[in-house]
Design a protein around this motif. Structure first.
Motif, mmCIF file in Angstrom:
data_model
loop_
_atom_site.group_PDB
_atom_site.id
_atom_site.type_symbol
_atom_site.label_atom_id
_atom_site.label_comp_id
_atom_site.label_asym_id
_atom_site.label_seq_id
_atom_site.Cartn_x
_atom_site.Cartn_y
_atom_site.Cartn_z
ATOM 1 N N GLY A 198 0.632 -1.056 0.022
ATOM 2 C CA GLY A 198 -0.591 -0.245 -0.022
ATOM 3 C C GLY A 198 1.161 1.469 -0.055
ATOM 4 O O GLY A 198 0.604 2.189 0.507
ATOM 5 N N ILE A 199 1.996 1.450 -0.187
ATOM 6 C CA ILE A 199 2.786 1.859 -0.570
ATOM 7 C C ILE A 199 3.462 2.706 -2.488
ATOM 8 O O ILE A 199 3.730 1.615 -2.502
ATOM 9 C CB ILE A 199 4.473 2.306 0.130
ATOM 10 N N THR A 200 3.320 3.620 -2.080
ATOM 11 C CA THR A 200 3.732 4.294 -3.542
ATOM 12 C C THR A 200 4.821 5.238 -3.456
ATOM 13 O O THR A 200 5.676 5.781 -2.175
ATOM 14 C CB THR A 200 2.463 5.323 -4.397
ATOM 15 N N TYR A 201 5.190 5.910 -4.549
ATOM 16 C CA TYR A 201 6.777 6.845 -4.719
ATOM 17 C C TYR A 201 6.491 7.408 -4.053
ATOM 18 O O TYR A 201 7.243 8.545 -3.520
ATOM 19 C CB TYR A 201 7.165 6.339 -5.531
ATOM 20 N N ASP A 202 5.038 8.287 -4.127
ATOM 21 C CA ASP A 202 4.564 9.321 -3.709
ATOM 22 C C ASP A 202 4.739 9.314 -1.754
ATOM 23 O O ASP A 202 5.172 10.578 -1.115
ATOM 24 C CB ASP A 202 3.494 9.720 -3.785
ATOM 25 N N ASP A 203 5.053 8.580 -1.424
ATOM 26 C CA ASP A 203 4.889 8.182 0.121
ATOM 27 C C ASP A 203 6.456 8.090 0.698
ATOM 28 O O ASP A 203 6.832 8.243 2.040
ATOM 29 C CB ASP A 203 4.466 6.725 0.375
ATOM 30 N N ILE A 204 7.515 7.491 -0.167
ATOM 31 C CA ILE A 204 8.423 7.816 -0.386
ATOM 32 C C ILE A 204 9.548 8.872 -0.884
ATOM 33 O O ILE A 204 8.945 9.083 -1.672
ATOM 34 C CB ILE A 204 9.399 6.783 -0.164
ATOM 35 N N THR A 205 10.894 8.886 -0.347
ATOM 36 C CA THR A 205 12.058 10.043 -1.671
ATOM 37 C C THR A 205 12.311 8.733 -2.313
ATOM 38 O O THR A 205 13.335 8.064 -2.002
ATOM 39 C CB THR A 205 13.491 10.560 -0.528
ATOM 40 N N PRO A 206 12.062 8.354 -3.581
ATOM 41 C CA PRO A 206 12.966 7.258 -3.863
ATOM 42 C C PRO A 206 14.172 7.587 -4.388
ATOM 43 O O PRO A 206 14.722 8.539 -4.884
ATOM 44 C CB PRO A 206 12.189 6.753 -5.341
ATOM 45 N N GLU A 207 15.419 7.034 -4.363
ATOM 46 C CA GLU A 207 17.039 7.205 -4.749
ATOM 47 C C GLU A 207 16.980 6.169 -5.846
ATOM 48 O O GLU A 207 17.066 5.010 -5.494
ATOM 49 C CB GLU A 207 17.658 7.173 -3.632
ATOM 50 N N TYR A 208 17.375 6.320 -7.131
ATOM 51 C CA TYR A 208 18.370 5.157 -7.775
ATOM 52 C C TYR A 208 19.093 4.902 -7.660
ATOM 53 O O TYR A 208 20.122 6.132 -8.278
ATOM 54 C CB TYR A 208 17.085 5.375 -9.061
ATOM 55 N N MET A 209 20.344 3.994 -7.552
ATOM 56 C CA MET A 209 21.322 3.397 -7.865
ATOM 57 C C MET A 209 22.018 2.213 -6.940
ATOM 58 O O MET A 209 20.311 1.808 -6.934
ATOM 59 C CB MET A 209 21.821 4.776 -6.053
ATOM 60 N N GLY A 210 22.466 1.986 -7.549
ATOM 61 C CA GLY A 210 22.746 0.388 -7.460
ATOM 62 C C GLY A 210 22.841 0.385 -6.596
ATOM 63 O O GLY A 210 23.051 0.402 -5.360
ATOM 64 N N PHE A 211 23.680 -1.076 -6.253
ATOM 65 C CA PHE A 211 23.989 -1.900 -4.558
ATOM 66 C C PHE A 211 24.839 -1.275 -4.297
ATOM 67 O O PHE A 211 24.491 -1.194 -3.142
ATOM 68 C CB PHE A 211 23.846 -3.349 -4.371
#
Length: 345
Positions: free
Chosen positions: A185-198
């Motif tokens: 029940g969580i979307t990207y609007d609910d978090i701050t997504p960070e696009y990065m490798g492992f």
């Protein structure tokens, strides 16, 4: 008269000589043309160079890919040279296989299916990858949601309002992150997504710039071990409801339990209940049948090389070579499995 006869004879000799030269040149041109077009027995036996697309150096694909190319495929009949390349992993690998950049790639079985069928992910909708064929299934790739033991994050619900690494943009790991968050029940609007490798995610967790990270890789994963060398880790369990939703909605997910012992040296205290997809090896469908047959044969006759490269190498078995294979096999691989009596699950 004698002089005229002599001149005539000389002219005839010269004409015959020129005709002979022209005939030899014509025959040579035919041979060259056949070589240029790749025809004939010589072309069919020509060895190929194999470039394998893997993933980030902190994941599982890369060390296994290096072992495959340097210690197994390099000695397979029909392969003149092979090398592994670090990449952005599954989605990037599929796209660049289509472009001819790689001859083989490591990829998640769900992403391979989407690529071949042009489904689900924006990257593939209406853009099918037409030159991908399966070679073998490898091992389960566990979806691991990791944070530090001193954080206040104990479940997916606690990710709300946090900085969360979701994998490289458009990667298989990001696709998994989106699906798991949606199930909770969580979307990207609910978090701050960070696009990065492992690897970058591990560094971000160490220096506090991110709070949690999604990692899709065989456990143990070096990025988590690297983090654990500096801070105790906490790999979250998914709730039963989230697991049931995922396995019901997506046919590629299977329920998995990672023993606490896997990361016990890095602070993990409890078993980890999660889901997994399957890592598979695919090849360009245009590779010669004999070459892929020999690569497949060499792989299973030298499994110890992969076992030495990574713990997940021990999960790679001939018996499971067709399990979870989501696309059609290359004829060379299929021929080998048929000879060995290996059937699909």
């Amino acid at each position: 008269m004698k002089n005229l006869k002599l001149v005539g004879i000389l002219l005839i000799v010269m004409l015959l000589a020129l005709a002979g030269c022209g005939s030899a040149q014509d025959e040579g041109s035919d041979d060259d043309s056949g070589s240029d077009n790749g025809g004939g027995d010589d072309a069919s036996s020509e060895e190929v160079r194999v470039t394998l697309g893997t993933g980030g150096t902190s994941g599982t694909y890369y060390p296994l890919g290096v072992a495959m190319t340097e210690q197994i495929f390099a000695d397979a009949e029909g392969v003149s040279q092979s090398r592994a390349v670090s990449t952005g992993a599954s989605v990037t690998n599929a796209q660049e296989l289509a472009e001819g950049k790689y001859d083989a790639v490591l990829i998640q079985n769900d992403i391979a299916y989407y690529a071949v069928n042009g489904e689900t992910l924006e990257d593939f909708e209406g853009n099918t990858v037409d030159n991908m064929a399966g070679m073998t299934s490898l091992y389960p790739e566990d979806i691991q949601v990791v944070t530090t033991a001193d954080s206040d994050i104990e479940s997916l619900d606690d990710l709300n309002g946090k900085n969360v690494a979701v994998g490289d943009q458009g990667s298989g790991a990001e696709a998994n992150a989106k699906q798991i968050l949606e199930a909770a029940g969580i979307t990207y609007d609910d978090i701050t997504p960070e696009y990065m490798g492992f690897g970058d995610a591990s560094q971000g967790l160490q220096n506090g710039t991110i709070d949690a990270a999604f990692i899709t890789a065989g456990a143990p994963t070096s990025a988590i071990q690297e983090l654990g060398a500096n801070k105790d880790v906490n790999v979250l369990s998914l709730s039963d409801d989230v697991i049931n939703d995922l396995t019901s909605e997506y046919s590629y997910y299977t329920e998995r339990t990672i023993s606490a012992d896997t990361y016990a040296d890095y602070g993990q205290e409890e078993d980890i209940n999660t889901v997994a997809v399957m890592a598979i090896l695919v090849v360009d469908s245009e590779l010669p049948e004999d070459t892929v047959y020999n690569m497949t044969k060499a792989m299973f006759e030298n499994r110890e090389e992969m076992e030495a490269a990574h713990d997940r190498g021990s999960d790679i078995t001939l018996e499971g070579a067709r399990d979870g294979m989501s696309i059609d096999l290359h004829p060379g691989a299929e021929k080998y499995y048929d000879e060995e009596g290996v059937s699909a699950e």
